[in-house]
Scaffold this active site. Structure first.
Site, PDB file in Angstrom:
ATOM      1  N   ARG A 111      36.160  53.879  44.989  1.00  0.00           N
ATOM      2  CA  ARG A 111      37.095  54.974  44.730  1.00  0.00           C
ATOM      3  C   ARG A 111      38.538  54.520  44.535  1.00  0.00           C
ATOM      4  O   ARG A 111      39.209  54.938  43.588  1.00  0.00           O
ATOM      5  CB  ARG A 111      37.093  55.983  45.896  1.00  0.00           C
ATOM      6  CG  ARG A 111      35.995  56.994  45.839  1.00  0.00           C
ATOM      7  CD  ARG A 111      35.538  57.323  47.233  1.00  0.00           C
ATOM      8  NE  ARG A 111      34.910  56.144  47.788  1.00  0.00           N
ATOM      9  CZ  ARG A 111      33.614  55.840  47.603  1.00  0.00           C
ATOM     10  NH1 ARG A 111      32.852  56.667  46.952  1.00  0.00           N
ATOM     11  NH2 ARG A 111      33.098  54.720  48.071  1.00  0.00           N
ATOM     12  N   THR A 112      39.033  53.695  45.435  1.00  0.00           N
ATOM     13  CA  THR A 112      40.460  53.383  45.383  1.00  0.00           C
ATOM     14  C   THR A 112      40.786  52.624  44.104  1.00  0.00           C
ATOM     15  O   THR A 112      41.718  52.974  43.373  1.00  0.00           O
ATOM     16  CB  THR A 112      40.866  52.572  46.632  1.00  0.00           C
ATOM     17  OG1 THR A 112      40.377  53.256  47.778  1.00  0.00           O
ATOM     18  CG2 THR A 112      42.374  52.431  46.730  1.00  0.00           C
TER      19      THR A 112
ATOM     20  N   LYS B 175      39.939  28.565  44.989  1.00  0.00           N
ATOM     21  CA  LYS B 175      40.304  27.139  44.994  1.00  0.00           C
ATOM     22  C   LYS B 175      41.282  26.823  46.121  1.00  0.00           C
ATOM     23  O   LYS B 175      41.805  25.720  46.199  1.00  0.00           O
ATOM     24  CB  LYS B 175      40.950  26.764  43.658  1.00  0.00           C
ATOM     25  CG  LYS B 175      40.084  27.012  42.449  1.00  0.00           C
ATOM     26  CD  LYS B 175      40.895  26.719  41.180  1.00  0.00           C
ATOM     27  CE  LYS B 175      40.347  27.481  39.992  1.00  0.00           C
ATOM     28  NZ  LYS B 175      41.349  27.605  38.929  1.00  0.00           N
TER      29      LYS B 175
ATOM     30  N   ARG C 222      44.290  45.483  47.818  1.00  0.00           N
ATOM     31  CA  ARG C 222      43.456  45.666  49.018  1.00  0.00           C
ATOM     32  C   ARG C 222      43.110  44.283  49.546  1.00  0.00           C
ATOM     33  O   ARG C 222      42.750  43.387  48.770  1.00  0.00           O
ATOM     34  CB  ARG C 222      42.179  46.435  48.704  1.00  0.00           C
ATOM     35  CG  ARG C 222      41.210  46.431  49.892  1.00  0.00           C
ATOM     36  CD  ARG C 222      40.040  47.353  49.708  1.00  0.00           C
ATOM     37  NE  ARG C 222      40.464  48.745  49.773  1.00  0.00           N
ATOM     38  CZ  ARG C 222      39.611  49.774  49.744  1.00  0.00           C
ATOM     39  NH1 ARG C 222      38.309  49.557  49.654  1.00  0.00           N
ATOM     40  NH2 ARG C 222      40.058  51.004  49.794  1.00  0.00           N
TER      41      ARG C 222
ATOM     42  N   HIS D 217      45.870  52.822  55.173  1.00  0.00           N
ATOM     43  CA  HIS D 217      45.388  53.140  53.819  1.00  0.00           C
ATOM     44  C   HIS D 217      46.226  54.332  53.337  1.00  0.00           C
ATOM     45  O   HIS D 217      45.740  55.454  53.236  1.00  0.00           O
ATOM     46  CB  HIS D 217      43.897  53.477  53.890  1.00  0.00           C
ATOM     47  CG  HIS D 217      43.187  53.472  52.564  1.00  0.00           C
ATOM     48  ND1 HIS D 217      43.837  53.449  51.346  1.00  0.00           N
ATOM     49  CD2 HIS D 217      41.862  53.486  52.281  1.00  0.00           C
ATOM     50  CE1 HIS D 217      42.935  53.465  50.387  1.00  0.00           C
ATOM     51  NE2 HIS D 217      41.730  53.485  50.916  1.00  0.00           N
TER      52      HIS D 217
END
Ligand code: CP
Length: 303
Positions: A51-52, A80, A101, A129
Site C-alpha cells: 500500500r505505502t 555491496k 521505508r 508511520h
C-alpha cells in the site's frame, strides 16, 4: 510545509495536519492533474510494502511526477555494503524528494539529516508511520465528521505497531478516549502512554476485545508484527490473540467503522468485509489522496 521532511507525526503541527487533510479532500475530488510534472520522486523501500509504496507511486504518477527507486535493498548497492548515508547522499542528487521505508528505528531521521532533499518516512522499524497516520486521520474525520470527542479502540500489537504509535500521538491533539487492547506482552510503550497523560486524556487498557466493541466509534485492528519478534516462540504465543468476526459486530454503534492499516493475516475474518462498518479498503484508497497532498505541499506546488 515546503521542503520540510516528515519523519515523525510530531514534525507537523495540528494546523499542518488539518491543512493536509483539507488538501487531500480536494485531491479526492480531482486526483489527476499534472502539477508535479517537473519533479522526480524517489521511493526507497528497504522493507516490503504494498500500500505505502504503490499509493505513493500512484499519487505521484497521477500528478505527473516521474518515479524512480527500488523495492528491495538487495537490488541496490546496499547489497555491496554501501551505507545508508552514501545511498541517501547519492539518491538525493537524482530527485526532488525521497520516500523511504527502512527496518531500523531512527533511520528516517538520519536520512533527513544527510539528504539534500526532503525525506518522507514511509515507516522506520517499530517507530513511526506518519503518512499512514494522516490517511487514518482523514478516514476518521471523513466517516465521523470530526476528530474530536471519539472513543477509539486500538487492538492487537500495540508494542511494535508503528501505525498505532503515530496515530495515538496525533489523536492526543483531540479530545480522544483511548481503549488499548493487547496481550500483556504487547502493550503500548510507556513513552506513547505518557503523551496521552500529558494531554490529560483518558486511556483504558485491557486484554479483552469483547468489552470495548460496543463502546467505540472506531475499532482500529492491527496485525501482530511477526517480523519484530526476536524469538519465534514468543510470536506463536500471541499470534491468534484477537480475531474479529462478523458475529461480534451485532451490538455496535451505528457510526462504528472498522479500520486496519493492512496487511491483515488472521485478525479480521473475511466475512467482516461485507459489513458496511468495514472501512479498511477505503482507508487504503484514501492513502492516495493524502499522499498527493503531502507531495504537493512539501514540493511547494500548493500552499
Ligand atoms: N499500511 C501499510 O504500511 O501497508 P504496506 O506495508 O503494504 O505498505
Amino acid at each position: 510545509m515546503k521542503n520540510k521532511s516528515l519523519v515523525s507525526i510530531n514534525d507537523f503541527t495540528r494546523e499542518e495536519h488539518i491543512r493536509i487533510l483539507e488538501l487531500a479532500g480536494a485531491f479526492e475530488k480531482r486526483p489527476k492533474q499534472r502539477i508535479l510534472q517537473d519533479f522526480v520522486v524517489a521511493t526507497l523501500f528497504f522493507e516490503p510494502s504494498t500500500r505505502t509504496r504503490l499509493s505513493f507511486e500512484s499519487a505521484a504518477t497521477q500528478l505527473g511526477a516521474k518515479v524512480i527507486g527500488f523495492t528491495d535493498a538487495a537490488s541496490s548497492s546496499v547489497q555491496k555494503g554501501e551505507s545508508l548515508r552514501d545511498t541517501i547522499l547519492t539518491v538525493s542528487n537524482y530527485c526532488d524528494i525521497i520516500v523511504m521505508r527502512h527496518p531500523k528505528e531512527g533511520s528516517a531521521r538520519f536520512a533527513s539529516e544527510v539528504s539534500k532533499v526532503p525525506v518522507i518516512n514511509a515507516g522506520d522499524g517499530a517507530n513511526q508511520h506518519p503518512t499512514q497516520t494522516l490517511l487514518d486521520m482523514y478516514s476518521i474525520r471523513k466517516t465521523q465528521g470530526s476528530l474530536d470527542n471519539l472513543n477509539i479502540a486500538f487492538v492487537g500489537d500495540l508494542k511494535y505497531g508503528r501505525t498505532v504509535h503515530s496515530l495515538v500521538q496525533a489523536l492526543c491533539h483531540y479530545n480522544t478516549t483511548f481503549h488499548l487492547v493487547s496481550p500483556i506482552e504487547l502493550k503500548l510503550p510507556s513513552a506513547v502512554k505518557m503523551d496521552i497523560k500529558k494531554r490529560n486524556l483518558v486511556y483504558y487498557q485491557s486484554t479483552d476485545i469483547h468489552d470495548v466493541i460496543p463502546k467505540v466509534d472506531i475499532l482500529y485492528m492491527t496485525r501482530i508484527q511477526k517480523e519484530r519478534f526476536s524469538d519465534p516462540l514468543d510470536y506463536e504465543k500471541v499470534k491468534n490473540a484477537y480475531v474479529l468476526r462478523n458475529s461480534m459486530l451485532e451490538d455496535t454503534k451505528s457510526n462504528l467503522k472498522i479500520m486496519h492499516p493492512l496487511p491483515r493475516v488472521n485478525e479480521i475474518t473475511s466475512d467482516v468485509d461485507e459489513n458496511p462498518k468495514a472501512y479498511y479498503f477505503t482507508q487504503a484508497l484514501n492513502g492516495v489522496f493524502v499522499r498527493q497532498a503531502l507531495l504537493a505541499s512539501i514540493l511547494g506546488v500548493v500552499d
